[in-house]
Design a protein around this motif. Structure first.
Motif, short mmCIF file in Angstrom:
data_model
loop_
_atom_site.label_atom_id
_atom_site.label_comp_id
_atom_site.label_asym_id
_atom_site.label_seq_id
_atom_site.Cartn_x
_atom_site.Cartn_y
_atom_site.Cartn_z
N ASP A 212 15.29 -3.28 -3.27
CA ASP A 212 16.25 -2.21 -2.98
C ASP A 212 17.68 -2.72 -3.08
OD1 ASP A 212 16.73 -3.50 -0.64
OD2 ASP A 212 16.35 -1.79 0.67
N LYS A 214 21.02 -2.63 -0.89
CA LYS A 214 21.46 -2.23 0.46
C LYS A 214 22.93 -1.87 0.56
CE LYS A 214 17.81 -4.33 3.16
NZ LYS A 214 17.09 -5.30 2.32
N GLY A 226 21.17 2.34 4.41
CA GLY A 226 19.71 2.35 4.51
C GLY A 226 19.07 1.97 3.18
N TYR A 269 5.36 -4.77 5.55
CA TYR A 269 6.42 -4.87 4.53
C TYR A 269 7.23 -6.11 4.90
CZ TYR A 269 11.32 -3.42 3.30
OH TYR A 269 12.64 -3.37 2.91
N ASN A 285 8.61 -5.52 8.47
CA ASN A 285 8.65 -4.13 8.90
C ASN A 285 7.21 -3.64 8.93
OD1 ASN A 285 11.55 -3.85 8.96
ND2 ASN A 285 11.47 -4.01 6.75
N ARG A 287 5.99 -0.57 8.30
CA ARG A 287 5.99 0.78 7.71
C ARG A 287 6.40 0.66 6.25
NH1 ARG A 287 11.26 0.73 6.63
NH2 ARG A 287 12.41 -0.63 8.00
N GLY A 289 8.89 0.98 3.16
CA GLY A 289 10.34 0.88 2.99
C GLY A 289 10.90 2.16 2.41
N ASP A 290 12.17 2.37 2.64
CA ASP A 290 12.86 3.54 2.11
C ASP A 290 14.18 3.04 1.53
OD1 ASP A 290 14.18 5.93 1.67
OD2 ASP A 290 13.54 6.85 3.55
N PRO A 291 14.42 3.08 0.25
CA PRO A 291 13.78 3.88 -0.80
C PRO A 291 12.72 3.17 -1.64
CG PRO A 291 15.85 3.06 -1.64
CD PRO A 291 15.69 2.49 -0.26
N GLU A 292 12.22 2.00 -1.23
CA GLU A 292 11.22 1.32 -2.07
C GLU A 292 9.98 2.20 -2.30
OE1 GLU A 292 12.79 0.02 0.53
OE2 GLU A 292 12.86 -2.17 0.45
N1 GLY Z 1 14.87 -0.44 2.36
C1 GLY Z 1 14.91 -1.11 3.59
C2 GLY Z 1 14.02 -0.58 4.64
O1 GLY Z 1 13.26 0.34 4.43
O2 GLY Z 1 14.06 -1.12 5.74
#
Ligand code: GLY
Length: 426
Positions: A212, A214, A226, A269, A285, A287, A289-292
């Motif tokens: 991603d 950042k 994010g 993650y 993490n 959960r 990832g966002d936006p992965e």
């Molecule tokens: N892209 C970083 C996250 O979801 O924490």
């Protein structure tokens, strides 16, 4: 089958979009969802941390499976509450989620199971933390221990910057009790990558690699966000490196999960730093990832519902997880002012034109409906995601699509995936 997705961002839109392709899914609910998700699911305005209301929904609508997007409900124990009630849920229990919600806990876990990570110390006293920073010098990284809405990490270039970070976290308490303790760690250099895997606590299956972006501006400049975009695959993680990450990070993680009897059914993650072909874990993490996720699920060939159900039942070994060979690129369109303060309610134009484009999907993040039009309702508004034969082709298509979309104040990075293209073209 009926599925509930918890969350309302681009990641959850990608999850709902993929679920909607399953022949086994009859109905999808999403709490709270957004304007894009509402085209595929029934959206209900229930907060992701209102466990009583969510559980009642699952009971009375006979929902078969719940999938949790964000970290907050996981950290607060939603998976434990649901499992105690006999419900199937995709997401780790609170103890597993602590690998994200407690940075000190997570670093200690990595140390116990020999997972490569930067040298660190944990402090609950400002004075001791400051002494340590002065002893070690800069660059150095200061992290609030607890969840801080994607913030709470300061990469300090000077000792003064590090002391300022300590002051903000521990004295000003800008992140509240998340700053009761801090982790101060060595600043490692290299290239960052995201490595996500499905696991049911017994089996672990990697997803395709991603990366991603950042920082808010091109060239990785400006404040952290994010995430302004992502692409997959990440050339920094070729197959050989994936095997190394599985051996050095993911299998020791699974050993730890089993040794410590964590109920970990969901996504792990690892935010990695890769240098000299060696991976180091910057953070775990618990959960997607966002936006992965937007980039990664665009490449999933298998039925996502089958995978999520198998994970929730502890039967991941029986699931098929196959990926498309194409590459993907997701470019985030953000509100004017983001990641600082921004306005809402701006009319979004051009969505229908993009809907007609092949190999493109627009995942909504902060969007709403004002009765007439789709409008902005958050900092990150859309994730315009395209697939192509390779990263350059996917990138060209994503930018062709985003050029058709507009709203007042909209901004986006123009260099998503250039890192991949600069290195090797998929
Ligand atoms: N892209 C970083 C996250 O979801 O924490």
């Amino acid at each position: 089958m009926k599925v509930l997705v918890i969350g309302g961002g681009g990641r959850e839109h990608a999850i709902v979009w993929k679920l909607a392709q399953s022949k086994r899914v009859d109905k999808i609910y999403c709490c709270p969802g957004n304007a894009g998700i509402a085209e595929l699911a029934e959206c209900l305005d229930i907060k992701p941390t209102d466990f009583d209301a969510l559980l009642n929904l699952v009971r009375y609508e006979w929902i078969d499976l719940t999938i949790v997007g964000p970290e907050d409900p996981l950290a607060a124990g939603i998976a434990d509450v649901f499992r105690k009630d006999g419900r199937k849920i995709f997401g780790p229990g609170a103890m597993g989620a602590r690998l994200e919600s407690g940075r000190a806990f997570s670093k200690d876990f990595m140390r116990r199971y020999g997972i490569p990570t930067a040298e660190y110390r944990v402090f609950s006293s400002y004075i001791h933390a400051e002494d340590y920073v002065r002893l070690k010098g800069a660059p150095i990284v200061v992290k609030a221990d607890g969840l801080a809405a994607g913030k709470g990490v300061y990469v300090a270039k000077t000792v003064d910057e590090a002391c300022e970070a300590l002051r903000l976290i521990m004295k000003e308490r800008v992140f509240g009790e998340a700053g009761d303790r801090v982790v101060v760690e060595e600043c490692v250099q290299g290239e960052e990558a995201s490595f996500m895997a499905f696991t049911d606590g017994t089996t672990i299956i990697p997803m395709v690699s991603s990366q991603d972006h950042k920082r808010v501006f091109d060239g990785d400049l400006g404040p952290n966000t994010g995430g302004m975009g992502a692409y997959s695959p990440a050339p920094v993680l070729p197959e050989e490196m994936e095997r190394t990450v599985m051996e050095k990070v993911m299998r020791p993680f699974l050993r730890g999960v089993q040794a410590e009897r964590m109920d970990f059914r969901g996504v792990i993650y690892a935010g990695l730093m890769i240098k000299d072909k060696k991976p180091m874990v910057l953070e775990f993490n618990c959960r997607f990832g966002d936006p992965e996720t937007q980039a990664v699920l665009a490449r999933l060939d298998s039925d996502f519902f089958e995978i999520a159900l198998a994970v929730s039942e502890g039967k991941l070994a029986q699931a098929s997880v196959a990926w498309k060979p194409e590459a993907s690129v997701c470019v985030v369109a953000a509100s004017g002012g983001y990641p600082g303060s921004y306005g809402k309610g701006k009319v979004i134009k051009g969505l229908n034109a993009v809907k007609r484009m092949k190999d493109v999907v627009v995942f909504h993040a902060g969007t709403g409906f004002d009765g007439e039009s789709t409008v902005t309702a958050g900092g990150r508004v859309l994730g315009v995601t395209a697939t192509g034969a390779d990263v350059p082709a996917a990138k060209a298509r994503a930018y062709e699509a985003i050029a058709k979309i507009s709203f007042e104040g909209m901004h986006y990075r123009k260099d998503i995936a250039d890192r991949a293209i600069g290195r090797s073209a998929c």
